[in-house]
Structures are given as structure tokens and as C-alpha cells.
Design a protein around this motif. Sequence first.
Motif, PDB file in Angstrom:
ATOM      1  N   UNK A 161     -37.914 -25.236 -18.779  1.00  0.00           N
ATOM      2  CA  UNK A 161     -39.131 -25.772 -19.390  1.00  0.00           C
ATOM      3  C   UNK A 161     -39.404 -27.205 -18.931  1.00  0.00           C
ATOM      4  N   UNK A 162     -38.362 -28.032 -18.873  1.00  0.00           N
ATOM      5  CA  UNK A 162     -38.534 -29.439 -18.477  1.00  0.00           C
ATOM      6  C   UNK A 162     -39.075 -29.550 -17.058  1.00  0.00           C
ATOM      7  N   UNK A 163     -38.477 -28.745 -16.146  1.00  0.00           N
ATOM      8  CA  UNK A 163     -38.917 -28.797 -14.753  1.00  0.00           C
ATOM      9  C   UNK A 163     -40.330 -28.243 -14.590  1.00  0.00           C
ATOM     10  N   UNK A 164     -40.651 -27.179 -15.317  1.00  0.00           N
ATOM     11  CA  UNK A 164     -41.994 -26.587 -15.212  1.00  0.00           C
ATOM     12  C   UNK A 164     -43.077 -27.563 -15.655  1.00  0.00           C
ATOM     13  N   UNK A 165     -42.747 -28.422 -16.607  1.00  0.00           N
ATOM     14  CA  UNK A 165     -43.732 -29.380 -17.109  1.00  0.00           C
ATOM     15  C   UNK A 165     -44.031 -30.493 -16.099  1.00  0.00           C
ATOM     16  N   UNK A 166     -43.293 -30.521 -15.003  1.00  0.00           N
ATOM     17  CA  UNK A 166     -43.598 -31.477 -13.933  1.00  0.00           C
ATOM     18  C   UNK A 166     -44.760 -30.985 -13.068  1.00  0.00           C
ATOM     19  N   UNK A 167     -45.122 -29.710 -13.266  1.00  0.00           N
ATOM     20  CA  UNK A 167     -46.239 -29.132 -12.515  1.00  0.00           C
ATOM     21  C   UNK A 167     -47.544 -29.583 -13.159  1.00  0.00           C
ATOM     22  N   UNK A 168     -48.500 -29.927 -12.352  1.00  0.00           N
ATOM     23  CA  UNK A 168     -49.791 -30.382 -12.854  1.00  0.00           C
ATOM     24  C   UNK A 168     -50.441 -29.313 -13.733  1.00  0.00           C
ATOM     25  N   UNK A 169     -50.845 -29.709 -14.942  1.00  0.00           N
ATOM     26  CA  UNK A 169     -51.532 -28.796 -15.848  1.00  0.00           C
ATOM     27  C   UNK A 169     -50.622 -27.960 -16.727  1.00  0.00           C
ATOM     28  N   UNK A 170     -49.307 -28.154 -16.640  1.00  0.00           N
ATOM     29  CA  UNK A 170     -48.355 -27.360 -17.433  1.00  0.00           C
ATOM     30  C   UNK A 170     -47.729 -28.229 -18.525  1.00  0.00           C
ATOM     31  N   UNK A 171     -47.939 -27.791 -19.772  1.00  0.00           N
ATOM     32  CA  UNK A 171     -47.317 -28.447 -20.912  1.00  0.00           C
ATOM     33  C   UNK A 171     -46.224 -27.567 -21.482  1.00  0.00           C
ATOM     34  N   UNK A 172     -45.628 -27.947 -22.621  1.00  0.00           N
ATOM     35  CA  UNK A 172     -44.526 -27.167 -23.210  1.00  0.00           C
ATOM     36  C   UNK A 172     -44.897 -25.710 -23.495  1.00  0.00           C
ATOM     37  N   UNK A 173     -46.100 -25.481 -24.028  1.00  0.00           N
ATOM     38  CA  UNK A 173     -46.516 -24.117 -24.379  1.00  0.00           C
ATOM     39  C   UNK A 173     -46.663 -23.241 -23.134  1.00  0.00           C
ATOM     40  N   UNK A 174     -47.309 -23.791 -22.107  1.00  0.00           N
ATOM     41  CA  UNK A 174     -47.496 -23.018 -20.869  1.00  0.00           C
ATOM     42  C   UNK A 174     -46.159 -22.783 -20.168  1.00  0.00           C
ATOM     43  N   UNK A 175     -45.293 -23.782 -20.186  1.00  0.00           N
ATOM     44  CA  UNK A 175     -43.968 -23.621 -19.581  1.00  0.00           C
ATOM     45  C   UNK A 175     -43.206 -22.475 -20.238  1.00  0.00           C
ATOM     46  N   UNK A 176     -43.293 -22.394 -21.565  1.00  0.00           N
ATOM     47  CA  UNK A 176     -42.600 -21.311 -22.275  1.00  0.00           C
ATOM     48  C   UNK A 176     -43.206 -19.954 -21.942  1.00  0.00           C
ATOM     49  N   UNK A 177     -44.533 -19.914 -21.759  1.00  0.00           N
ATOM     50  CA  UNK A 177     -45.188 -18.661 -21.381  1.00  0.00           C
ATOM     51  C   UNK A 177     -44.714 -18.189 -20.001  1.00  0.00           C
ATOM     52  N   UNK A 178     -44.517 -19.130 -19.095  1.00  0.00           N
ATOM     53  CA  UNK A 178     -44.032 -18.780 -17.752  1.00  0.00           C
ATOM     54  C   UNK A 178     -42.619 -18.199 -17.838  1.00  0.00           C
ATOM     55  N   UNK A 179     -41.778 -18.840 -18.640  1.00  0.00           N
ATOM     56  CA  UNK A 179     -40.398 -18.359 -18.814  1.00  0.00           C
ATOM     57  C   UNK A 179     -40.395 -16.978 -19.461  1.00  0.00           C
ATOM     58  N   UNK A 180     -41.220 -16.794 -20.499  1.00  0.00           N
ATOM     59  CA  UNK A 180     -41.293 -15.500 -21.179  1.00  0.00           C
ATOM     60  C   UNK A 180     -41.780 -14.407 -20.237  1.00  0.00           C
ATOM     61  N   UNK A 181     -42.754 -14.759 -19.387  1.00  0.00           N
ATOM     62  CA  UNK A 181     -43.316 -13.759 -18.467  1.00  0.00           C
ATOM     63  C   UNK A 181     -42.262 -13.274 -17.477  1.00  0.00           C
ATOM     64  N   UNK A 182     -41.522 -14.203 -16.857  1.00  0.00           N
ATOM     65  CA  UNK A 182     -40.531 -13.782 -15.850  1.00  0.00           C
ATOM     66  C   UNK A 182     -39.339 -13.095 -16.499  1.00  0.00           C
ATOM     67  N   UNK A 183     -39.047 -13.416 -17.772  1.00  0.00           N
ATOM     68  CA  UNK A 183     -37.976 -12.725 -18.484  1.00  0.00           C
ATOM     69  C   UNK A 183     -38.339 -11.261 -18.710  1.00  0.00           C
ATOM     70  N   UNK A 184     -39.593 -11.020 -19.059  1.00  0.00           N
ATOM     71  CA  UNK A 184     -40.046  -9.666 -19.358  1.00  0.00           C
ATOM     72  C   UNK A 184     -40.388  -8.859 -18.111  1.00  0.00           C
ATOM     73  N   UNK A 185     -40.847  -9.534 -17.050  1.00  0.00           N
ATOM     74  CA  UNK A 185     -41.347  -8.821 -15.870  1.00  0.00           C
ATOM     75  C   UNK A 185     -40.534  -9.039 -14.599  1.00  0.00           C
ATOM     76  N   UNK A 186     -39.519  -9.881 -14.680  1.00  0.00           N
ATOM     77  CA  UNK A 186     -38.739 -10.182 -13.481  1.00  0.00           C
ATOM     78  C   UNK A 186     -39.336 -11.359 -12.731  1.00  0.00           C
TER      79      UNK A 186
END
Length: 214
Positions: A161-186
Motif C-alpha cells: 500500500x505504501x509503495x502504491x501510494x507513490x503513484x500519481x493519483x493513488x491514495x490509501x483507498x485506491x491502493x487497497x483496491x489494487x491489492x484486493x484486485x490482484x489477490x482475487x484475480x492474480x
Amino acid sequence: MDMEKLRQGLRKLTENRNSIKLLAVIMIIITAFLFYGMKEKNDTITVSEGFPAAKEDAGERKSSSEGILYVDVGGAVARPGVYKMNSGDRVFEAIEKAGGLTKKADTSALNQAEEVKDGQKIQIPEKGETAGAPGTGTAENSLSASVSAPGDKININTADSTALQQISGVGPATAQKIIDYRTQNGPFKRIEDLKNVSGIGEKTFEKMKENITI
């Protein structure tokens, strides 16, 4: 010939025959017992689960297509080594097979709910170590989360989550969504797949694409 002696001789012969028959029956029983006892012992195979898979036969080398996986668990676990897993198993199950975490383990950047992958290296860092530092190794899951890719791009398949938030436009909520997506879909197959994550549209992706990789 004396009839009495003849009778005695026949009686002894009969007794000897009965003794021989009895002895033969006993020998048959003993032979059968030994034969079936040894056969049962030879047919018994003991399989130990939860220990490192040191060897594989030719069939098991095709494991990924048959639902059997092999992962390498190292770092702060009780029994580092290579373990046999099943398709769909999670990181926490691989850790359990490795004897569990040690007291020094740092799981702050670890996604224990992520599915394991064939050939994956799961390296558990100790407290005070940073992900990717010498001796900690890297993994295909979120353990190597804070490691930047070449060119300072963020790997959206491994970043926490910390590293993802270094991406432009990504906050804590979006970072968690990215993690959840790859956990569920690979893992993401291409960076454009990031647009499948809820809340990331075309405009948001355009801001992110120069800073990300897989």
C-alpha cells in the motif's frame, strides 16, 4: 507271523501318519502367516506431509498443470525450504507448512491471503530489515512491496500500500483496491489491466502509466 505284533505295527504306522499330517498342517499355517504378514508390511507406505519437498518424480514435475505447486519459503520461518502446495492455497498456508513465523518476523508488508504460485519465492523479512535489503530476498507477492522497479517505476504486482501510494493519483483507498484486485484475480498481465480496478478510469490511468510496470 504273530497277529499281535502285526496289529502293533499297524497302530504305530497310523500314529506316525497322524503326526506327519499334524506337522504338515502346522507348517502350512506358519508359512501362510509369514507370507501375508510380510506382504502387508511391504504394501504399507507412510507419507509425511508438511516437510520440504526434496525430490520429485517425473510426473510431479508437471505439477502446475495438475494443481500441484512448489514454493520456496525462507527468511523468518521455523523450517525454511521448498514445500508442495495445492492450487488455490494461500501464503499463510505455505508459512504454516514451514513451521510458522519466528518471533523476529515482520509481516507488516505481507499479504498472507494471496494465492501462492508455482515456483514462487516467499521470503519473510525480520523486524528492522527493509524489503529488498541484502539477505531478505524478494517474492512475487507483496513482500517485496517497497522495491522500486528499474527506472523508479512501481511494480503494481508486488508493491504494498505504501509503495502504491507513490503513484500519481493513488491514495490509501485506491491502493487497497489494487491489492484486493490482484489477490482475487492474480497478478496483472499488462499495466492496462489496472483500469479493471474500481475507481481507475482512462484519465486516472493516463496519469499513472508512466510510473508503473509489471
